[in-house]
Design a protein around this motif. Structure first.
Motif, PDB file in Angstrom:
ATOM      1  N   GLU A 176     106.272  58.334 -31.982  1.00 41.81           N
ATOM      2  CA  GLU A 176     104.890  58.765 -31.756  1.00 41.81           C
ATOM      3  C   GLU A 176     104.689  60.212 -32.192  1.00 41.81           C
ATOM      4  O   GLU A 176     103.683  60.546 -32.812  1.00 41.81           O
ATOM      5  CB  GLU A 176     104.518  58.580 -30.285  1.00 41.81           C
ATOM      6  N   GLN A 177     105.656  61.069 -31.892  1.00 37.98           N
ATOM      7  CA  GLN A 177     105.555  62.471 -32.291  1.00 37.98           C
ATOM      8  C   GLN A 177     105.579  62.622 -33.813  1.00 37.98           C
ATOM      9  O   GLN A 177     104.826  63.423 -34.384  1.00 37.98           O
ATOM     10  CB  GLN A 177     106.684  63.285 -31.669  1.00 37.98           C
ATOM     11  N   LEU A 178     106.436  61.873 -34.479  1.00 39.25           N
ATOM     12  CA  LEU A 178     106.519  61.946 -35.936  1.00 39.25           C
ATOM     13  C   LEU A 178     105.225  61.462 -36.589  1.00 39.25           C
ATOM     14  O   LEU A 178     104.713  62.086 -37.521  1.00 39.25           O
ATOM     15  CB  LEU A 178     107.715  61.137 -36.446  1.00 39.25           C
ATOM     16  N   CYS A 179     104.694  60.364 -36.082  1.00 37.24           N
ATOM     17  CA  CYS A 179     103.436  59.843 -36.641  1.00 37.24           C
ATOM     18  C   CYS A 179     102.287  60.818 -36.409  1.00 37.24           C
ATOM     19  O   CYS A 179     101.459  61.032 -37.303  1.00 37.24           O
ATOM     20  CB  CYS A 179     103.123  58.471 -36.050  1.00 37.24           C
ATOM     21  N   LEU A 180     102.238  61.407 -35.240  1.00 42.15           N
ATOM     22  CA  LEU A 180     101.201  62.390 -34.951  1.00 42.15           C
ATOM     23  C   LEU A 180     101.331  63.599 -35.868  1.00 42.15           C
ATOM     24  O   LEU A 180     100.338  64.100 -36.398  1.00 42.15           O
ATOM     25  CB  LEU A 180     101.268  62.820 -33.482  1.00 42.15           C
ATOM     26  N   TYR A 181     102.547  64.050 -36.087  1.00 37.70           N
ATOM     27  CA  TYR A 181     102.796  65.179 -36.993  1.00 37.70           C
ATOM     28  C   TYR A 181     102.288  64.864 -38.405  1.00 37.70           C
ATOM     29  O   TYR A 181     101.611  65.688 -39.028  1.00 37.70           O
ATOM     30  CB  TYR A 181     104.297  65.504 -37.007  1.00 37.70           C
ATOM     31  N   ILE A 182     102.602  63.687 -38.914  1.00 38.83           N
ATOM     32  CA  ILE A 182     102.157  63.297 -40.252  1.00 38.83           C
ATOM     33  C   ILE A 182     100.630  63.282 -40.304  1.00 38.83           C
ATOM     34  O   ILE A 182     100.025  63.831 -41.239  1.00 38.83           O
ATOM     35  CB  ILE A 182     102.761  61.926 -40.654  1.00 38.83           C
ATOM     36  N   ASP A 183     100.018  62.679 -39.316  1.00 33.33           N
ATOM     37  CA  ASP A 183      98.556  62.604 -39.241  1.00 33.33           C
ATOM     38  C   ASP A 183      97.949  64.012 -39.202  1.00 33.33           C
ATOM     39  O   ASP A 183      97.026  64.328 -39.971  1.00 33.33           O
ATOM     40  CB  ASP A 183      98.161  61.806 -38.001  1.00 33.33           C
ATOM     41  N   GLU A 184      98.454  64.860 -38.315  1.00 28.79           N
ATOM     42  CA  GLU A 184      97.902  66.208 -38.174  1.00 28.79           C
ATOM     43  C   GLU A 184      98.096  67.039 -39.440  1.00 28.79           C
ATOM     44  O   GLU A 184      97.200  67.783 -39.842  1.00 28.79           O
ATOM     45  CB  GLU A 184      98.531  66.926 -36.976  1.00 28.79           C
TER      46      GLU A 184
ATOM     47  N   THR B 208      95.617  65.858 -41.982  1.00 30.45           N
ATOM     48  CA  THR B 208      94.279  66.276 -41.566  1.00 30.45           C
ATOM     49  C   THR B 208      94.060  67.753 -41.877  1.00 30.45           C
ATOM     50  O   THR B 208      93.010  68.138 -42.402  1.00 30.45           O
ATOM     51  CB  THR B 208      94.066  65.990 -40.068  1.00 30.45           C
ATOM     52  N   GLU B 209      95.053  68.578 -41.573  1.00 30.03           N
ATOM     53  CA  GLU B 209      94.950  70.006 -41.872  1.00 30.03           C
ATOM     54  C   GLU B 209      94.808  70.263 -43.372  1.00 30.03           C
ATOM     55  O   GLU B 209      94.243  71.269 -43.780  1.00 30.03           O
ATOM     56  CB  GLU B 209      96.167  70.749 -41.327  1.00 30.03           C
ATOM     57  N   GLN B 210      95.318  69.334 -44.166  1.00 33.27           N
ATOM     58  CA  GLN B 210      95.226  69.473 -45.621  1.00 33.27           C
ATOM     59  C   GLN B 210      93.905  68.924 -46.153  1.00 33.27           C
ATOM     60  O   GLN B 210      93.647  68.952 -47.345  1.00 33.27           O
ATOM     61  CB  GLN B 210      96.417  68.771 -46.275  1.00 33.27           C
ATOM     62  N   GLY B 211      93.073  68.404 -45.265  1.00 30.13           N
ATOM     63  CA  GLY B 211      91.756  67.919 -45.665  1.00 30.13           C
ATOM     64  C   GLY B 211      91.651  66.418 -45.838  1.00 30.13           C
ATOM     65  O   GLY B 211      90.614  65.912 -46.268  1.00 30.13           O
ATOM     66  N   VAL B 212      92.704  65.690 -45.516  1.00 23.52           N
ATOM     67  CA  VAL B 212      92.674  64.231 -45.619  1.00 23.52           C
ATOM     68  C   VAL B 212      92.031  63.672 -44.342  1.00 23.52           C
ATOM     69  O   VAL B 212      92.456  64.000 -43.241  1.00 23.52           O
ATOM     70  CB  VAL B 212      94.098  63.649 -45.792  1.00 23.52           C
ATOM     71  N   ASP B 213      91.013  62.849 -44.514  1.00 19.49           N
ATOM     72  CA  ASP B 213      90.391  62.161 -43.378  1.00 19.49           C
ATOM     73  C   ASP B 213      91.204  60.892 -43.146  1.00 19.49           C
ATOM     74  O   ASP B 213      90.956  59.852 -43.769  1.00 19.49           O
ATOM     75  CB  ASP B 213      88.928  61.846 -43.694  1.00 19.49           C
ATOM     76  N   VAL B 214      92.187  61.000 -42.270  1.00 14.68           N
ATOM     77  CA  VAL B 214      93.138  59.906 -42.059  1.00 14.68           C
ATOM     78  C   VAL B 214      92.442  58.652 -41.544  1.00 14.68           C
ATOM     79  O   VAL B 214      92.752  57.538 -41.986  1.00 14.68           O
ATOM     80  CB  VAL B 214      94.285  60.341 -41.126  1.00 14.68           C
ATOM     81  N   ALA B 215      91.489  58.814 -40.647  1.00 10.09           N
ATOM     82  CA  ALA B 215      90.773  57.647 -40.112  1.00 10.09           C
ATOM     83  C   ALA B 215      90.024  56.919 -41.227  1.00 10.09           C
ATOM     84  O   ALA B 215      90.062  55.687 -41.309  1.00 10.09           O
ATOM     85  CB  ALA B 215      89.816  58.077 -39.005  1.00 10.09           C
TER      86      ALA B 215
END
Length: 133
Positions: free
Chosen positions: A95-103, A106-113
């Motif tokens: 869960e932590q690794l997936c959250l890190y990848i998502d965040e 997102t910080e790079q401007g990718v709208d993950v959703a």
């Protein structure tokens, strides 16, 4: 930059070592160094170094490029997990690794959703097609 899970894992190892050193922790209750040996932390950090180096190269709106970066980090983390007898990353770590990848994305401007929705995936399924851990 998104906080790496390894940062928290290292803090836990250090806190446990400090507790052992001052006698506040029973050695039989110490487990962090076994869960997060230095070789696991170093290998995981190397994977994250490569991922973070790729992030600035992402082109806004390029879904294939974003998924390619996710695929590379996921497969690299699979290799780390395999090198540790398939038990490097348990539920909490996953869960932590997936959250890190998502965040980080997102910080790079990718709208993950939006990215995952365009492919009929839920946001939490970003790594699923490649992830063994």
């Amino acid at each position: 930059m998104a906080e790496r899970p390894t940062t928290n894992w290292r803090k836990g190892v250090a806190a446990e070592a400090a507790g052992l050193a001052v006698g506040n922790l029973d050695p039989d209750c110490a487990y962090m160094v076994d869960l997060y040996p230095d070789e696991l932390l170093s290998a995981t950090d190397a994977v994250m170094d490569a991922f973070e180096a790729e992030l600035p190269t992402l082109t806004e709106g390029d879904d294939e490029q974003a998924f390619a970066v996710v695929k590379r980090i996921t497969l690299a983390l699979n290799a780390v997990n395999e090198a540790h007898n398939e038990c490097a990353f348990e539920t909490d770590e996953r869960e932590q690794l997936c959250l890190y990848i998502d965040e980080a994305l997102t910080e790079q401007g990718v709208d993950v959703a939006a990215l995952t929705a365009r492919y009929g995936l839920g946001r939490h399924e970003l790594t699923d097609q490649w992830r063994d851990w």
